[in-house]
Design an enzyme around this catalytic site. Sequence first.
Site, mmCIF file in Angstrom:
data_model
loop_
_atom_site.group_PDB
_atom_site.id
_atom_site.type_symbol
_atom_site.label_atom_id
_atom_site.label_comp_id
_atom_site.label_asym_id
_atom_site.label_seq_id
_atom_site.Cartn_x
_atom_site.Cartn_y
_atom_site.Cartn_z
ATOM 1 N N PRO A 57 14.347 -39.861 21.610
ATOM 2 C CA PRO A 57 14.378 -39.025 22.816
ATOM 3 C C PRO A 57 15.300 -37.826 22.634
ATOM 4 C CG PRO A 57 14.626 -41.344 23.365
ATOM 5 C CD PRO A 57 14.733 -41.251 21.876
ATOM 6 N N LYS A 67 22.804 -37.389 23.257
ATOM 7 C CA LYS A 67 21.793 -38.442 23.283
ATOM 8 C C LYS A 67 22.403 -39.816 23.565
ATOM 9 C CE LYS A 67 18.851 -35.822 20.140
ATOM 10 N NZ LYS A 67 18.063 -35.807 18.897
ATOM 11 N N ARG A 120 33.469 -37.116 18.832
ATOM 12 C CA ARG A 120 32.616 -36.825 17.673
ATOM 13 C C ARG A 120 31.361 -36.052 18.060
ATOM 14 N NH1 ARG A 120 33.685 -42.387 16.608
ATOM 15 N NH2 ARG A 120 31.568 -42.951 17.241
ATOM 16 N N ASN A 146 14.187 -32.503 17.731
ATOM 17 C CA ASN A 146 13.297 -31.888 16.755
ATOM 18 C C ASN A 146 12.366 -30.849 17.365
ATOM 19 O OD1 ASN A 146 12.600 -31.765 14.027
ATOM 20 N ND2 ASN A 146 10.795 -33.035 14.353
#
Length: 259
Positions: free
Chosen positions: A2, A52, A121, A162
């Site tokens: 996702p 995400k 991070r 992507n």
Amino acid sequence: MPEGHTIHRAARDHRKIFKNKVLNVSSPQGRFEDGAAWLDGRCCEEVEAFGKHLIYRFEGEQALHVHLGLFGRIRKRPLPEPEPRGAVRVRLVGDTHLVDINGPAACEILDPVQLAALTGRIGPDVLRPDADPDRAFARISRSRSGIGKLLMNQSVLAGIGNIYRTEILWRQRLHPDLPGKDLTREAFDRLWADAVHLLETGVKRNAIITVDAAPPGRGRYRERTNIFGKDTCPACLGPVTRVEIDMRRAFFCPTCQPI
């Protein structure tokens, strides 16, 4: 996997049904029994997304961290509770709805130190109001890696996946192999603004829509894209080139996106 808009959409929806509610938490699959037992009967104080990563903050300063990875899935359903569908790692039940999470790459309880290490991070998330674009540009401007690779590095800039990578670079007429160090601040600012616009549209429409003024498509994912998965560029009508960037397919128009 996702893209960022999906996780922010889930955080928004789950916040509405779970915030400040005592939740019943279980692990029908059995692989998260200890964590579920600790969370069960506690109040969920907040739900938010970092790129995400989906974070449910519970009383006691503990957080449930979920990362869906390539195969994870989230289902929200109204009560009464249906039988679990598939291997449900964790089930969260509130007053009116439940959420089932299947197959996540990460499903764990984090204390404040561990949560701070995780979020530290993660690069600036274009969908978060506290995101710092200067931090992202500082990383990009020092890198010899192509901008197509950098946009998918979640420690550089979070939330872009992507499809959005291909579409944003085409919309900004940037070749994916352009070294980050050669991206001007003006071009970066346009890229950042476009990413914010497109991902906010994705949250609102619950679909990836990168074609201006287009409605969602009719397919399973309802995507409306310009060149991702296409053979012909809609701007110049020339052929679209397919490439692999870190083993992920990407597309660009060599005419509209010269190096």
